[in-house]
Design an enzyme around this catalytic site. Structure first.
Site, PDB file in Angstrom:
ATOM      1  N   ASP A   1      -8.609   4.121   0.462  1.00 55.31           N
ATOM      2  CA  ASP A   1      -7.111   3.817   0.880  1.00 55.31           C
ATOM      3  C   ASP A   1      -6.316   4.397  -0.083  1.00 55.31           C
ATOM      4  O   ASP A   1      -6.474   4.361  -1.404  1.00 55.31           O
ATOM      5  CB  ASP A   1      -6.993   2.428   0.891  1.00 55.31           C
ATOM      6  CG  ASP A   1      -5.850   2.114   1.628  1.00 55.31           C
ATOM      7  OD1 ASP A   1      -4.553   2.163   1.143  1.00 55.31           O
ATOM      8  OD2 ASP A   1      -5.795   1.355   2.938  1.00 55.31           O
ATOM      9  N   ILE A   2      -4.969   4.938   0.371  1.00 60.88           N
ATOM     10  CA  ILE A   2      -4.285   5.509  -0.851  1.00 60.88           C
ATOM     11  C   ILE A   2      -3.046   4.645  -1.325  1.00 60.88           C
ATOM     12  O   ILE A   2      -2.780   4.880  -2.400  1.00 60.88           O
ATOM     13  CB  ILE A   2      -3.217   6.620  -0.092  1.00 60.88           C
ATOM     14  CG1 ILE A   2      -2.482   6.136   1.044  1.00 60.88           C
ATOM     15  CG2 ILE A   2      -4.041   7.849   0.336  1.00 60.88           C
ATOM     16  CD1 ILE A   2      -1.373   6.875   1.516  1.00 60.88           C
TER      17      ILE A   2
ATOM     18  N   ASN B   1      -6.236  -4.825  11.334  1.00 54.98           N
ATOM     19  CA  ASN B   1      -5.032  -5.339  11.921  1.00 54.98           C
ATOM     20  C   ASN B   1      -4.807  -4.834  13.479  1.00 54.98           C
ATOM     21  O   ASN B   1      -5.183  -3.807  13.758  1.00 54.98           O
ATOM     22  CB  ASN B   1      -3.759  -5.103  11.090  1.00 54.98           C
ATOM     23  CG  ASN B   1      -3.871  -5.468   9.725  1.00 54.98           C
ATOM     24  OD1 ASN B   1      -4.416  -6.793   9.513  1.00 54.98           O
ATOM     25  ND2 ASN B   1      -3.696  -4.729   8.852  1.00 54.98           N
TER      26      ASN B   1
ATOM     27  N   GLY C   1      -0.014  -6.231  11.649  1.00 55.52           N
ATOM     28  CA  GLY C   1       0.338  -5.654  10.434  1.00 55.52           C
ATOM     29  C   GLY C   1      -0.260  -4.054  10.715  1.00 55.52           C
ATOM     30  O   GLY C   1      -0.562  -3.605   9.761  1.00 55.52           O
ATOM     31  N   GLN C   2      -0.673  -3.707  12.006  1.00 59.74           N
ATOM     32  CA  GLN C   2      -1.129  -2.440  12.154  1.00 59.74           C
ATOM     33  C   GLN C   2      -0.100  -1.339  11.823  1.00 59.74           C
ATOM     34  O   GLN C   2       1.034  -1.608  12.637  1.00 59.74           O
ATOM     35  CB  GLN C   2      -1.722  -2.333  13.419  1.00 59.74           C
ATOM     36  CG  GLN C   2      -2.379  -0.869  13.612  1.00 59.74           C
ATOM     37  CD  GLN C   2      -3.238  -0.890  14.843  1.00 59.74           C
ATOM     38  OE1 GLN C   2      -3.150  -1.790  15.791  1.00 59.74           O
ATOM     39  NE2 GLN C   2      -4.063   0.174  15.262  1.00 59.74           N
TER      40      GLN C   2
ATOM     41  N   HIS D   1      -8.972   0.882  12.812  1.00 56.32           N
ATOM     42  CA  HIS D   1      -9.433   1.015  11.459  1.00 56.32           C
ATOM     43  C   HIS D   1      -9.981  -0.496  10.729  1.00 56.32           C
ATOM     44  O   HIS D   1      -9.251  -1.269  11.183  1.00 56.32           O
ATOM     45  CB  HIS D   1      -8.916   1.861  10.567  1.00 56.32           C
ATOM     46  CG  HIS D   1      -7.397   1.312  10.260  1.00 56.32           C
ATOM     47  ND1 HIS D   1      -6.412   1.399  11.232  1.00 56.32           N
ATOM     48  CD2 HIS D   1      -6.734   0.605   9.392  1.00 56.32           C
ATOM     49  CE1 HIS D   1      -5.286   0.723  10.855  1.00 56.32           C
ATOM     50  NE2 HIS D   1      -5.561   0.479   9.666  1.00 56.32           N
TER      51      HIS D   1
ATOM     52  N   HIS E   1     -10.545  -2.373   6.982  1.00 54.18           N
ATOM     53  CA  HIS E   1     -10.472  -2.277   5.505  1.00 54.18           C
ATOM     54  C   HIS E   1     -11.429  -2.958   4.919  1.00 54.18           C
ATOM     55  O   HIS E   1     -11.702  -4.175   5.061  1.00 54.18           O
ATOM     56  CB  HIS E   1      -9.187  -2.843   5.113  1.00 54.18           C
ATOM     57  CG  HIS E   1      -7.801  -2.388   5.511  1.00 54.18           C
ATOM     58  ND1 HIS E   1      -6.945  -1.624   4.815  1.00 54.18           N
ATOM     59  CD2 HIS E   1      -7.350  -2.579   6.673  1.00 54.18           C
ATOM     60  CE1 HIS E   1      -6.079  -1.251   5.636  1.00 54.18           C
ATOM     61  NE2 HIS E   1      -5.993  -1.847   6.823  1.00 54.18           N
TER      62      HIS E   1
END
Length: 113
Positions: free
Chosen positions: A30-31, A86, A92-93, A99, A101
């Site tokens: 994740d960035i 999410n 919260g998507q 995807h 996390h």
């Protein structure tokens, strides 16, 4: 899907720090990590939200969770970890490609923080 950020990452059009991939899933760092380990695991098939899943997607969703477990072991998360997905705006998507996390490397709290 041509305008999907994650589809572009899978295609190599946008660089990422790849952690794992096979014929069905792609995992990358994740960035904006919220923990020492924060990996996104995505299906290579574009599915916009969890609401868009069909019965034929059951196998890939199971494969994602098996992959999360495998990566957690490989990344040294033996003390525990969190797997989060999410769904839609209020959930919260922010990227509309399903995807998960994989988050760990520190003590998780509830509610998340």
């Amino acid at each position: 899907m041509q305008n999907c950020l994650f589809c572009k990452i899978i295609a190599g059009e946008i660089p990422s720090q790849v952690v794992y991939q096979d014929d069905r899933v792609f995992a990358f760092k994740d960035i904006a990590p919220v923990a020492p380990v924060h990996v996104l695991i995505i299906p290579k098939k574009h599915i916009s939200t969890l609401e868009d899943l069909n019965p034929e997607d059951a196998e890939i969703m199971g494969h994602i969770l098996v992959t999360a477990s495998k990566l957690a072991r490989e990344l040294g998360l033996e003390k525990g970890y969190r797997v989060v997905s999410n769904c839609k705006e209020e959930g919260g998507q922010t990227v509309y490609h399903v995807h998960f996390h994989l988050i760990g490397g520190r003590k998780m709290q509830w509610p998340p923080g």
